[in-house]
Design a protein around this motif. Sequence first.
Motif, PDB file in Angstrom:
ATOM      1  N   ALA A   1       0.802  -1.229   0.000  1.00  0.00           N
ATOM      2  CA  ALA A   1       0.000   0.000   0.000  1.00  0.00           C
ATOM      3  C   ALA A   1       0.833   1.277   0.000  1.00  0.00           C
ATOM      4  O   ALA A   1       0.563   2.204  -0.774  1.00  0.00           O
ATOM      5  CB  ALA A   1      -0.966  -0.005   1.188  1.00  0.00           C
ATOM      6  N   SER A   2       1.841   1.354   0.840  1.00  0.00           N
ATOM      7  CA  SER A   2       2.644   2.580   0.901  1.00  0.00           C
ATOM      8  C   SER A   2       3.372   2.837  -0.410  1.00  0.00           C
ATOM      9  O   SER A   2       3.412   3.968  -0.901  1.00  0.00           O
ATOM     10  CB  SER A   2       3.666   2.500   2.041  1.00  0.00           C
ATOM     11  N   ARG A   3       3.947   1.775  -0.990  1.00  0.00           N
ATOM     12  CA  ARG A   3       4.668   1.964  -2.249  1.00  0.00           C
ATOM     13  C   ARG A   3       3.722   2.320  -3.385  1.00  0.00           C
ATOM     14  O   ARG A   3       4.067   3.131  -4.254  1.00  0.00           O
ATOM     15  CB  ARG A   3       5.497   0.722  -2.577  1.00  0.00           C
ATOM     16  N   LEU A   4       2.542   1.762  -3.385  1.00  0.00           N
ATOM     17  CA  LEU A   4       1.559   2.119  -4.410  1.00  0.00           C
ATOM     18  C   LEU A   4       1.156   3.584  -4.271  1.00  0.00           C
ATOM     19  O   LEU A   4       1.063   4.312  -5.261  1.00  0.00           O
ATOM     20  CB  LEU A   4       0.338   1.204  -4.314  1.00  0.00           C
ATOM     21  N   LYS A   5       0.971   4.050  -3.048  1.00  0.00           N
ATOM     22  CA  LYS A   5       0.656   5.469  -2.818  1.00  0.00           C
ATOM     23  C   LYS A   5       1.795   6.369  -3.278  1.00  0.00           C
ATOM     24  O   LYS A   5       1.587   7.405  -3.904  1.00  0.00           O
ATOM     25  CB  LYS A   5       0.359   5.720  -1.342  1.00  0.00           C
ATOM     26  N   ILE A   6       3.012   5.970  -2.960  1.00  0.00           N
ATOM     27  CA  ILE A   6       4.188   6.746  -3.381  1.00  0.00           C
ATOM     28  C   ILE A   6       4.244   6.814  -4.897  1.00  0.00           C
ATOM     29  O   ILE A   6       4.426   7.890  -5.475  1.00  0.00           O
ATOM     30  CB  ILE A   6       5.488   6.132  -2.809  1.00  0.00           C
TER      31      ILE A   6
ATOM     32  N   ARG B   1       1.877   6.501  -7.095  1.00  0.00           N
ATOM     33  CA  ARG B   1       0.802   7.347  -7.634  1.00  0.00           C
ATOM     34  C   ARG B   1       1.134   8.836  -7.461  1.00  0.00           C
ATOM     35  O   ARG B   1       0.854   9.634  -8.345  1.00  0.00           O
ATOM     36  CB  ARG B   1      -0.526   6.992  -6.993  1.00  0.00           C
ATOM     37  N   LEU B   2       1.733   9.207  -6.341  1.00  0.00           N
ATOM     38  CA  LEU B   2       2.148  10.602  -6.153  1.00  0.00           C
ATOM     39  C   LEU B   2       3.261  10.982  -7.125  1.00  0.00           C
ATOM     40  O   LEU B   2       3.293  12.112  -7.634  1.00  0.00           O
ATOM     41  CB  LEU B   2       2.590  10.851  -4.716  1.00  0.00           C
TER      42      LEU B   2
ATOM     43  N   ARG C   1       3.308  14.646   2.628  1.00  0.00           N
ATOM     44  CA  ARG C   1       1.983  14.296   2.082  1.00  0.00           C
ATOM     45  C   ARG C   1       1.483  12.960   2.607  1.00  0.00           C
ATOM     46  O   ARG C   1       0.292  12.787   2.839  1.00  0.00           O
ATOM     47  CB  ARG C   1       2.029  14.252   0.557  1.00  0.00           C
ATOM     48  N   LEU C   2       2.399  12.012   2.760  1.00  0.00           N
ATOM     49  CA  LEU C   2       2.012  10.669   3.201  1.00  0.00           C
ATOM     50  C   LEU C   2       2.065  10.501   4.715  1.00  0.00           C
ATOM     51  O   LEU C   2       1.703   9.448   5.223  1.00  0.00           O
ATOM     52  CB  LEU C   2       2.921   9.632   2.533  1.00  0.00           C
TER      53      LEU C   2
END
Length: 103
Positions: free
Chosen positions: A16-21, A23-24, A41-42
């Motif tokens: 999840a964290s890497r996917l969020k990163i 996408r940003l 941001r995260l």
Amino acid sequence: MKIEKYVTIFEALAQASRLKIFRLLVKAGPDGICPCELAERLKMPRNTLSFHLALLTQAGLCCSERKGKNLFYRAQCGAVADAAEFLLKDCCGCNMPQEVSHV
């Protein structure tokens, strides 16, 4: 690309964290974004962010560039496009849509 490379890409994005990163990074565009802004941001500790960025870089999903004293990370969207094409290439007669295959 060899199958092991696709496995590395999907493993990197399957957290999840890497996917969020990622996408940003995509949203930041070609100018990229500095790690301090990503961390803010995260709401993520910088050492944790550094760990995730290293894995994304190792998977070929992002790259970094130094501009003066600052480091900026950019998404490497071609790696994701290649992986998506790999998944759909022989699947049920599917063809990659034109707009996806040129990302």
